[in-house]
Design an enzyme around this catalytic site. Structure first.
Site, PDB file in Angstrom:
ATOM      1  N   ALA A 246      -3.023  42.634   6.125  1.00 15.75           N
ATOM      2  CA  ALA A 246      -4.101  41.738   6.597  1.00 15.75           C
ATOM      3  C   ALA A 246      -4.240  40.451   5.784  1.00 15.75           C
ATOM      4  CB  ALA A 246      -5.445  42.457   6.686  1.00 15.75           C
ATOM      5  N   ALA A 247      -3.285  40.164   4.899  1.00 14.77           N
ATOM      6  CA  ALA A 247      -3.352  38.881   4.176  1.00 14.77           C
ATOM      7  C   ALA A 247      -3.259  37.722   5.172  1.00 14.77           C
ATOM      8  CB  ALA A 247      -2.228  38.793   3.149  1.00 14.77           C
ATOM      9  N   GLY A 248      -2.379  37.867   6.168  1.00 17.37           N
ATOM     10  CA  GLY A 248      -2.260  36.822   7.203  1.00 17.37           C
ATOM     11  C   GLY A 248      -3.556  36.691   8.002  1.00 17.37           C
ATOM     12  N   ASP A 249      -4.220  37.810   8.256  1.00 15.99           N
ATOM     13  CA  ASP A 249      -5.486  37.765   9.010  1.00 15.99           C
ATOM     14  C   ASP A 249      -6.575  37.081   8.183  1.00 15.99           C
ATOM     15  OD1 ASP A 249      -4.186  39.198  11.041  1.00 15.99           O
ATOM     16  OD2 ASP A 249      -4.705  41.114  10.118  1.00 15.99           O
TER      17      ASP A 249
HETATM   18  O1  RIB Z   1      -2.331  42.384  10.249  1.00 18.97           O
HETATM   19  C1  RIB Z   1      -2.609  43.684   9.802  1.00 18.97           C
HETATM   20  C2  RIB Z   1      -2.834  44.604  10.951  1.00 18.97           C
HETATM   21  O2  RIB Z   1      -1.630  44.770  11.652  1.00 18.97           O
HETATM   22  C3  RIB Z   1      -3.264  46.002  10.582  1.00 18.97           C
HETATM   23  O3  RIB Z   1      -4.662  46.124  10.422  1.00 18.97           O
HETATM   24  C4  RIB Z   1      -2.701  46.850  11.693  1.00 18.97           C
HETATM   25  O4  RIB Z   1      -3.679  47.347  12.556  1.00 18.97           O
HETATM   26  C5  RIB Z   1      -1.723  45.950  12.424  1.00 18.97           C
HETATM   27  O5  RIB Z   1      -2.211  45.572  13.622  1.00 18.97           O
END
Ligand code: RIB
Length: 309
Positions: A246-249
């Site tokens: 989730a670093a990209g998120d």
């Molecule tokens: O970007 C991370 C996410 O990728 C995770 O939370 C997982 O659910 C996948 O979708």
């Protein structure tokens, strides 16, 4: 603060830490299984909301135990969930292995995410929002429809082409911001991306397909902003990596918040938003899990002031 709409996935992340990734055919032991809220769409919604943005999420969950886990996480982070539907299929899941270097390996089971439809998108009043965030864990025709509706209504469109897959030119051209990592950029352009110079070449090729800004996330090497006016490398912050999930998120949530706060799409402002997003992405790698790792606005401000920026 203007409003953000996220049209995307919600996943229950089933995560096990292991010393290393297993080889094909091999069985290894890991730590206790953790079930955590995730999914690129929901993560980006939470990431932007923790920065202080007003965020609505559109997606689908199943009628199982994972649905409430994901809805609770969004709601406790003040994300509006009135556009999340219950579906007859299972909630989306991600089986995640995190190794001792904090790198991950992920297998997705789309479940209800695979049923998010163009008709779902047609329930949205787009004039309520300023920015649409899209990823690729729901059907591509739905992603394209949402981008078209948003564009017609005057919203900015931010497309995170993750997980990596080929995309129609029509979709890429609708993006005000397209934010791939190296793997995604390489797949979209057919060019190898192994360092900053090759990322720049590939980003320029992608820019020719019509997006207004290409922002490539390069992990520990920072980010690259390419548009018609500038090509700028923005370095990132060194941190002790625990888990890169989730670093990209976190980067995208931070970028979305900052670009709206700055109220300008001048290249220097986009660069400022990228610098802020780098801090959010770096911070997320210092904690375990997807949504549990996403920084708040206070976390990012404190981090940046400690780093003297
Ligand atoms: O970007 C991370 C996410 O990728 C995770 O939370 C997982 O659910 C996948 O979708």
């Amino acid at each position: 603060m203007p409003n953000i709409l996220v049209v995307g996935s919600l996943n229950a992340d089933l995560v096990v830490r292991t010393p290393r990734f297993p080889k094909p055919g091999e069985t290894i032991s890991g730590e206790d299984l953790q079930t955590l809220p995730g999914g690129k769409g929901a993560n980006q919604a939470v990431a932007a909301a923790r920065q202080g943005a007003n965020v609505s999420m559109l997606g689908r969950v199943g009628k199982d135990n994972f649905g409430p886990l994901l809805l609770n996480s969004l709601q406790s982070n003040h994300v509006d969930t009135s556009l999340v539907r219950e579906d007859d299929s299972a909630t989306g899941t991600a089986i995640i292995i995190v190794d001792s270097n904090g790198q991950n390996s992920i297998v997705l089971s789309a479940g209800a995410n695979g049923r998010v439809s163009a008709a779902d998108v047609d329930h949205v009043s787009f004039s309520d929002y300023s920015l649409l965030l899209l990823q690729l864990e729901i059907p591509i025709p739905t992603v394209l429809h949402a981008a078209q509706r948003a564009h017609e209504s005057g919203l900015r469109v931010l497309l995170n082409p993750a997980p990596a897959q080929a995309l129609p030119d029509e979709l890429i051209a609708l993006a005000d911001f397209i934010i791939p990592n190296e793997t995604e950029l390489s797949l979209l352009t057919g060019q190898p991306v192994k360092d900053i110079a090759s990322a720049e070449q590939a980003a320029m090729a992608l820019l020719k397909r019509g997006p207004k800004n290409v922002i490539v996330t390069l992990g520990g090497n920072g980010s690259l902003l390419v548009n018609k006016e500038v090509t700028t490398h923005v370095s990132t912050y060194k941190v002790k990596v625990v888990d890169t999930t989730a670093a990209g998120d976190a980067f995208i949530g931070g970028f979305a918040f900052k670009i709206l706060e700055l109220e300008s799409l001048l290249s220097e402002k986009v660069e400022e938003a990228v610098r802020y997003a780098n801090a959010c992405g770096a911070l997320a790698t210092t904690k375990f899990g997807a949504q549990p790792s996403l920084p708040t606005h206070e976390d990012a401000k404190e981090f940046l002031s400690l780093r003297g920026t």
